[in-house]
Enzyme design. Structure first.
Site, PDB file in Angstrom:
ATOM      1  N   ARG A  82       1.559   1.780  -3.546  1.00 54.64           N
ATOM      2  CA  ARG A  82       0.375   2.293  -4.254  1.00 54.64           C
ATOM      3  C   ARG A  82       0.104   3.753  -3.892  1.00 54.64           C
ATOM      4  NH1 ARG A  82      -4.611  -1.632  -4.302  1.00 54.64           N
ATOM      5  NH2 ARG A  82      -5.220  -0.234  -5.973  1.00 54.64           N
ATOM      6  N   TYR A 109       0.823  -1.220   0.000  1.00 57.29           N
ATOM      7  CA  TYR A 109       0.000   0.000   0.000  1.00 57.29           C
ATOM      8  C   TYR A 109       0.855   1.268   0.000  1.00 57.29           C
ATOM      9  CZ  TYR A 109      -4.173  -2.613  -0.186  1.00 57.29           C
ATOM     10  OH  TYR A 109      -5.155  -3.439  -0.668  1.00 57.29           O
ATOM     11  N   CYS A 130      -2.341   2.599  16.723  1.00 52.52           N
ATOM     12  CA  CYS A 130      -3.315   3.569  17.226  1.00 52.52           C
ATOM     13  C   CYS A 130      -3.013   3.876  18.703  1.00 52.52           C
ATOM     14  CB  CYS A 130      -4.704   2.946  17.099  1.00 52.52           C
ATOM     15  SG  CYS A 130      -6.047   3.964  17.690  1.00 52.52           S
ATOM     16  N   CYS A 179      -8.172   2.118  12.445  1.00 53.11           N
ATOM     17  CA  CYS A 179      -7.711   1.219  13.499  1.00 53.11           C
ATOM     18  C   CYS A 179      -8.498  -0.085  13.396  1.00 53.11           C
ATOM     19  CB  CYS A 179      -7.929   1.860  14.867  1.00 53.11           C
ATOM     20  SG  CYS A 179      -7.499   0.747  16.219  1.00 53.11           S
ATOM     21  N   ALA A 200     -11.502   4.974 -22.036  1.00 47.14           N
ATOM     22  CA  ALA A 200     -12.368   5.928 -21.334  1.00 47.14           C
ATOM     23  C   ALA A 200     -11.951   7.370 -21.621  1.00 47.14           C
ATOM     24  CB  ALA A 200     -12.312   5.660 -19.832  1.00 47.14           C
ATOM     25  N   HIS A 205     -14.827   0.498  -2.310  1.00 50.36           N
ATOM     26  CA  HIS A 205     -13.690  -0.303  -1.837  1.00 50.36           C
ATOM     27  C   HIS A 205     -12.724   0.520  -0.989  1.00 50.36           C
ATOM     28  CE1 HIS A 205     -14.353  -3.425  -5.285  1.00 50.36           C
ATOM     29  NE2 HIS A 205     -15.175  -3.599  -4.277  1.00 50.36           N
ATOM     30  N   SER A 260     -13.685  -5.081 -15.116  1.00 53.22           N
ATOM     31  CA  SER A 260     -13.666  -6.339 -15.857  1.00 53.22           C
ATOM     32  C   SER A 260     -14.922  -7.193 -15.659  1.00 53.22           C
ATOM     33  CB  SER A 260     -12.427  -7.133 -15.452  1.00 53.22           C
ATOM     34  OG  SER A 260     -12.359  -7.231 -14.045  1.00 53.22           O
ATOM     35  N   GLN A 275     -14.950   1.670  -7.781  1.00 47.24           N
ATOM     36  CA  GLN A 275     -14.231   0.581  -7.106  1.00 47.24           C
ATOM     37  C   GLN A 275     -12.799   0.996  -6.831  1.00 47.24           C
ATOM     38  OE1 GLN A 275     -15.277  -3.471  -9.069  1.00 47.24           O
ATOM     39  NE2 GLN A 275     -15.668  -1.902 -10.589  1.00 47.24           N
ATOM     40  N   CYS A 326     -10.453  -0.123  17.606  1.00 42.46           N
ATOM     41  CA  CYS A 326     -11.396   0.799  18.236  1.00 42.46           C
ATOM     42  C   CYS A 326     -12.314   1.405  17.167  1.00 42.46           C
ATOM     43  CB  CYS A 326     -10.666   1.895  19.028  1.00 42.46           C
ATOM     44  SG  CYS A 326      -9.747   3.060  18.041  1.00 42.46           S
TER      45      CYS A 326
HETATM   46  P1  NAD Z   1      -9.644  -4.937 -13.331  1.00 36.23           P
HETATM   47  O1  NAD Z   1      -8.162  -4.731 -13.173  1.00 36.23           O
HETATM   48  O2  NAD Z   1     -10.213  -6.250 -13.047  1.00 36.23           O
HETATM   49  O3  NAD Z   1     -10.082  -4.571 -14.820  1.00 36.23           O
HETATM   50  C1  NAD Z   1      -9.717  -3.391 -15.438  1.00 36.23           C
HETATM   51  C2  NAD Z   1     -10.582  -3.164 -16.653  1.00 36.23           C
HETATM   52  O4  NAD Z   1     -10.224  -1.911 -17.215  1.00 36.23           O
HETATM   53  C3  NAD Z   1     -10.420  -4.206 -17.757  1.00 36.23           C
HETATM   54  O5  NAD Z   1     -11.682  -4.682 -18.115  1.00 36.23           O
HETATM   55  C4  NAD Z   1      -9.804  -3.402 -18.911  1.00 36.23           C
HETATM   56  O6  NAD Z   1     -10.300  -3.805 -20.180  1.00 36.23           O
HETATM   57  C5  NAD Z   1     -10.270  -1.998 -18.594  1.00 36.23           C
HETATM   58  N1  NAD Z   1      -9.429  -0.927 -19.148  1.00 36.23           N
HETATM   59  C6  NAD Z   1      -8.091  -0.929 -19.373  1.00 36.23           C
HETATM   60  N2  NAD Z   1      -7.696   0.259 -19.906  1.00 36.23           N
HETATM   61  C7  NAD Z   1      -8.812   1.030 -19.981  1.00 36.23           C
HETATM   62  C8  NAD Z   1      -9.061   2.349 -20.463  1.00 36.23           C
HETATM   63  N3  NAD Z   1      -8.083   3.129 -20.935  1.00 36.23           N
HETATM   64  N4  NAD Z   1     -10.347   2.836 -20.417  1.00 36.23           N
HETATM   65  C9  NAD Z   1     -11.355   2.059 -19.929  1.00 36.23           C
HETATM   66  N5  NAD Z   1     -11.160   0.794 -19.494  1.00 36.23           N
HETATM   67  C10 NAD Z   1      -9.909   0.283 -19.512  1.00 36.23           C
HETATM   68  O7  NAD Z   1     -10.319  -3.805 -12.460  1.00 36.23           O
HETATM   69  P2  NAD Z   1     -11.711  -3.766 -11.677  1.00 36.23           P
HETATM   70  O8  NAD Z   1     -12.770  -4.406 -12.499  1.00 36.23           O
HETATM   71  O9  NAD Z   1     -11.848  -2.369 -11.249  1.00 36.23           O
HETATM   72  O10 NAD Z   1     -11.527  -4.704 -10.410  1.00 36.23           O
HETATM   73  C11 NAD Z   1     -10.362  -4.915  -9.741  1.00 36.23           C
HETATM   74  C12 NAD Z   1     -10.295  -4.402  -8.306  1.00 36.23           C
HETATM   75  O11 NAD Z   1      -9.032  -3.793  -8.230  1.00 36.23           O
HETATM   76  C13 NAD Z   1     -11.252  -3.341  -7.890  1.00 36.23           C
HETATM   77  O12 NAD Z   1     -11.866  -3.794  -6.759  1.00 36.23           O
HETATM   78  C14 NAD Z   1     -10.420  -2.098  -7.525  1.00 36.23           C
HETATM   79  O13 NAD Z   1     -10.701  -1.695  -6.200  1.00 36.23           O
HETATM   80  C15 NAD Z   1      -9.023  -2.567  -7.530  1.00 36.23           C
HETATM   81  N6  NAD Z   1      -8.038  -1.668  -8.206  1.00 36.23           N
HETATM   82  C16 NAD Z   1      -8.122  -0.313  -8.055  1.00 36.23           C
HETATM   83  C17 NAD Z   1      -7.197   0.499  -8.714  1.00 36.23           C
HETATM   84  C18 NAD Z   1      -7.282   1.996  -8.523  1.00 36.23           C
HETATM   85  O14 NAD Z   1      -7.726   2.443  -7.476  1.00 36.23           O
HETATM   86  N7  NAD Z   1      -6.900   2.794  -9.531  1.00 36.23           N
HETATM   87  C19 NAD Z   1      -6.203  -0.058  -9.524  1.00 36.23           C
HETATM   88  C20 NAD Z   1      -6.151  -1.458  -9.637  1.00 36.23           C
HETATM   89  C21 NAD Z   1      -7.089  -2.248  -8.986  1.00 36.23           C
HETATM   90 ZN    ZN Z   2      -7.651   2.335  18.007  1.00 32.09          ZN
END
Ligand code: NAD
Ligand code: ZN
Length: 241
Positions: free
Chosen positions: A62, A59, A143, A120, A230, A112, A182, A94, A123
């Site tokens: 990340r 983390y 904590c 914590c 996107a 998520h 996905s 998500q 608590c």
């Molecule tokens: P996933 O990794 O399972 O799938 C990602 C999806 O994004 C795929 O279907 C792919 O085709 C699509 N994709 C790739 N490039 C793209 C673009 N440019 N535009 C639009 N779509 C695109 O991710 P998920 O379905 O979100 O599930 C995985 C879990 O991982 C989630 O619960 C999430 O919390 C977590 N996660 C979060 C992050 C973040 O916060 N940025 C990053 C990785 C994973």
């Molecule tokens: Zn605490």
């Protein structure tokens, strides 16, 4: 182009794909592995019990990656849509990054959790802002109550947050749009079936759309899948009454 009428209520679910063009890797795409660990091996209660240092190292990485990332045109288009629709838009993500907020979205429901918050284990102190990184050999954060501090994220096998509010919004929406997810992670993968289902109280079925470069696992549940990135599709997609 989507024509959004004055009576429409729009539910948008975003996944890791919307942040891919900002340089944050998705879990299932290339770059989805961290030091050869699958995400389930470092983002689960089991991993936390076995090796909290490793989980915090993951983390911390990340947090550093997300702190450097900038919102892309996809995030900006959704912030502009909120500006037009106000509470007729329900934005559920998500993602644990804060790129929707950095783009200007004000009402983001993080099912998520949030990468830049911790909580914590023991608590009932509410989740708090925490931009810090905890890489070994640094001590694990504690904590005041003595409990362990953990990332405020929903790990595999845990129950997502805000589920009641999310299902209320799914019951009310007339248009459901999933972006960059996905379609395999539950319960989010079933939202489209709920929005399109025959048994929503007092509503017909919502129209359902998917936006992303490839068809999701649950593609059959969508009225239409628009294939593309996107950041390229979203900026010119919405026409609002
Ligand atoms: P996933 O990794 O399972 O799938 C990602 C999806 O994004 C795929 O279907 C792919 O085709 C699509 N994709 C790739 N490039 C793209 C673009 N440019 N535009 C639009 N779509 C695109 O991710 P998920 O379905 O979100 O599930 C995985 C879990 O991982 C989630 O619960 C999430 O919390 C977590 N996660 C979060 C992050 C973040 O916060 N940025 C990053 C990785 C994973
Ligand atoms: Zn605490």
């Amino acid at each position: 182009m989507f024509h959004i009428l004055a009576a429409d209520r729009v539910f948008i679910l975003t996944g890791a794909g919307i942040s891919a063009e900002s340089g944050i890797p998705t879990f299932r795409g290339a770059g989805g592995l961290w030091r050869n660990y699958r995400s389930e091996e470092v983002a689960s209660p089991h991993a936390w019990r076995r090796d909290p240092h490793l989980v915090w190292e993951f983390y911390s990485m990340r947090r550093r990656a997300a702190a450097e990332a900038k919102p892309n045109p996809g995030h900006l288009a959704l912030a502009a849509l909120e500006h037009t629709l106000h509470d007729r838009l329900f934005l559920c993500t998500q993602n644990v990054d804060n790129l929707h907020e950095n783009a200007g979205s004000r009402r983001v429901v993080h099912m998520h959790g949030e990468l830049f918050k911790s909580r914590c284990e023991d608590c009932d102190r509410p989740p708090f802002d925490d931009p810090n990184t905890y890489d070994p050999p640094a001590a694990l954060p504690k904590c005041d109550c003595g409990g362990q501090i953990r990332p405020h994220v929903c790990w595999f096998g845990e129950v997502p947050y805000h589920v009641d509010e999310i299902f209320r919004a799914l019951n009310e929406c007339t248009i459901y749009i999933a972006i960059g997810t996905s379609g395999v992670v539950e319960p989010a993968a079933s939202f489209v079936a709920h929005a399109h289902g025959p048994d929503r109280p007092g509503q017909g079925r919502a129209q359902t759309f998917y936006i992303g470069p490839e068809e999701p696992a649950n593609s059959a549940a969508f009225t239409k899948c628009l294939l593309g990135k996107a950041g390229q599709l979203l900026p010119n997609l919405f026409l609002c009454d």
